[in-house]
Motif scaffolding. Sequence first.
Motif, short mmCIF file in Angstrom:
data_model
loop_
_atom_site.label_atom_id
_atom_site.label_comp_id
_atom_site.label_asym_id
_atom_site.label_seq_id
_atom_site.Cartn_x
_atom_site.Cartn_y
_atom_site.Cartn_z
N VAL A 113 5.72 31.40 10.47
CA VAL A 113 6.12 31.26 9.08
C VAL A 113 5.27 30.32 8.42
CG1 VAL A 113 8.09 30.21 7.51
CG2 VAL A 113 8.57 31.75 9.80
N TYR A 114 4.72 29.23 8.75
CA TYR A 114 4.08 28.26 8.38
C TYR A 114 2.65 27.96 8.76
CZ TYR A 114 8.81 26.82 6.99
OH TYR A 114 10.18 26.78 6.73
N GLY A 115 2.04 28.84 9.62
CA GLY A 115 0.96 28.66 10.31
C GLY A 115 -0.51 28.65 9.28
N ARG A 116 -0.44 29.78 8.52
CA ARG A 116 -1.51 29.77 7.56
C ARG A 116 -2.89 30.04 8.20
NH1 ARG A 116 -0.35 25.68 2.34
NH2 ARG A 116 1.71 26.12 2.09
N GLU A 117 -3.71 30.46 7.46
CA GLU A 117 -5.16 30.84 8.17
C GLU A 117 -6.02 29.48 8.69
OE1 GLU A 117 -9.06 33.07 6.63
OE2 GLU A 117 -7.64 32.44 5.11
N ILE A 118 -6.60 29.97 9.52
CA ILE A 118 -7.47 28.72 10.26
C ILE A 118 -8.79 28.60 9.62
CG2 ILE A 118 -8.48 28.00 12.47
CD1 ILE A 118 -6.31 29.22 13.97
N THR A 119 -9.04 27.62 9.11
CA THR A 119 -10.40 27.45 8.38
C THR A 119 -11.10 26.13 8.68
OG1 THR A 119 -9.32 26.29 6.32
CG2 THR A 119 -9.54 28.61 6.25
N THR A 120 -12.29 25.82 8.14
CA THR A 120 -12.81 24.58 8.47
C THR A 120 -11.93 23.39 7.84
OG1 THR A 120 -14.29 24.74 6.54
CG2 THR A 120 -15.11 25.37 8.67
N GLY A 121 -11.23 23.67 6.71
CA GLY A 121 -10.26 22.56 6.06
C GLY A 121 -9.10 22.57 6.61
N ARG A 122 -8.80 23.47 7.44
CA ARG A 122 -7.43 23.58 8.06
C ARG A 122 -7.36 24.16 9.51
NH1 ARG A 122 -4.98 27.64 4.93
NH2 ARG A 122 -4.83 26.13 3.14
N PRO A 123 -7.94 23.13 10.32
CA PRO A 123 -8.20 23.80 11.93
C PRO A 123 -6.89 23.54 12.72
CG PRO A 123 -8.86 21.55 11.45
CD PRO A 123 -8.36 21.74 10.20
N TRP A 124 -6.89 24.28 13.80
CA TRP A 124 -5.73 24.38 14.69
C TRP A 124 -6.22 24.51 16.22
CZ3 TRP A 124 -0.85 23.31 14.58
CH2 TRP A 124 -0.04 23.84 15.49
N CYS A 125 -5.32 24.25 17.00
CA CYS A 125 -5.88 24.60 18.31
C CYS A 125 -4.84 25.26 19.18
CB CYS A 125 -6.09 23.00 19.14
SG CYS A 125 -6.71 23.12 20.72
N ARG A 126 -5.18 26.03 19.99
CA ARG A 126 -4.33 27.01 20.65
C ARG A 126 -3.56 26.07 21.89
NH1 ARG A 126 -7.15 32.79 21.47
NH2 ARG A 126 -7.06 33.54 19.18
N GLN A 127 -4.45 25.01 22.28
CA GLN A 127 -3.93 24.19 23.16
C GLN A 127 -3.48 22.96 22.75
OE1 GLN A 127 -8.07 25.38 25.36
NE2 GLN A 127 -6.86 24.25 27.09
N TRP A 128 -2.69 23.11 21.66
CA TRP A 128 -2.05 22.02 20.96
C TRP A 128 -1.17 20.98 21.80
CZ3 TRP A 128 3.22 21.22 21.20
CH2 TRP A 128 3.78 22.62 21.38
N GLN A 129 -0.89 21.45 22.95
CA GLN A 129 0.02 20.79 24.15
C GLN A 129 -0.80 19.98 24.66
OE1 GLN A 129 -0.09 24.15 23.81
NE2 GLN A 129 1.96 25.10 24.26
N GLU A 130 -2.10 19.85 24.67
CA GLU A 130 -2.89 18.83 25.19
C GLU A 130 -3.52 17.53 24.27
OE1 GLU A 130 -6.10 20.45 27.65
OE2 GLU A 130 -4.86 22.29 28.36
N HIS A 131 -2.80 17.76 23.01
CA HIS A 131 -3.25 16.78 22.13
C HIS A 131 -2.16 15.83 22.09
CE1 HIS A 131 -7.01 18.57 20.54
NE2 HIS A 131 -6.49 19.66 20.70
N PRO A 132 -1.94 14.84 22.63
CA PRO A 132 -0.85 13.93 22.56
C PRO A 132 -0.32 13.59 21.02
CG PRO A 132 -2.29 12.82 24.03
CD PRO A 132 -3.15 14.04 23.62
N GLU A 133 -1.10 13.54 19.90
CA GLU A 133 -0.68 13.27 18.69
C GLU A 133 -0.17 14.27 18.13
OE1 GLU A 133 -2.37 12.15 14.17
OE2 GLU A 133 -3.78 12.08 15.72
N ALA A 134 -0.60 15.53 18.34
CA ALA A 134 0.17 16.71 18.02
C ALA A 134 1.41 16.84 18.58
CB ALA A 134 -0.86 18.10 18.47
N VAL A 135 1.50 16.85 19.91
CA VAL A 135 2.87 16.81 20.59
C VAL A 135 3.86 15.92 19.90
CG1 VAL A 135 4.01 16.26 22.77
CG2 VAL A 135 1.89 17.62 22.77
N ALA A 136 3.40 14.45 19.62
CA ALA A 136 4.33 13.85 19.13
C ALA A 136 4.67 14.07 17.59
CB ALA A 136 3.64 12.33 19.06
#
Length: 203
Positions: A113-136
């Motif tokens: 619903v809210y993912g939007r496109e991945i760009t240099t100004g809007r990065p994302w990581c498929r392995q977000w579970q390994e980023h403690p800040e992202a998990v929090a």
Amino acid sequence: MSEPTHESEPVRIPDHDLDDLVATVTRLVADSRKQGETLARLTDDQPSQEDDAQVGPVHPEGAESPSAPARGNSDASEEDGPASVFILALGAKAYAEELAALTNWVHDLLLPVYGREITTGRPWCRQWQEHPEAVARLHALWLAWQQLTDVKAGLTGPSTWHRDHLDPALLQLRTPDGPFGACTTSAARPHHRLLASPEPAGV
């Protein structure tokens, strides 16, 4: 002339009122005993809970993973219930279970619903579970979603969630200097890298 009072006469309470009084006192005594036991347990378990709070988030370079056994007396503290609902405060087993549930929510609702496109100004990581800040941040967002989309939150709950929780969380997560700053900036080129965090000052 007023009639003399008889102070020696006992006070008579009707039987039905007496039963209510006994039940109330019994309940209060039981509640007081439970509170005393809970207080004693919290006092006794405090060191082990502090240890457990250090276990949970995935850290790079060989730190403990969510599936690693927790230190201290984590089994006992988890049976009693966590001291906090925040994912980084959970022991290893509870962390792994909470992360699995969070992952389902992120993949089934948040990203579609809210993912939007991945760009240099809007990065994302498929392995977000390994980023403690992202998990929090994602866990906090999910907790708010659970509360504010409940019927009890009222008609403005979802709007409040979007304004006060979703928008600020996505701004922090997907900014170029956020936790995914060194990860995927193009959907065609998946990439994952953990950014180094500041070293703690020497004692």
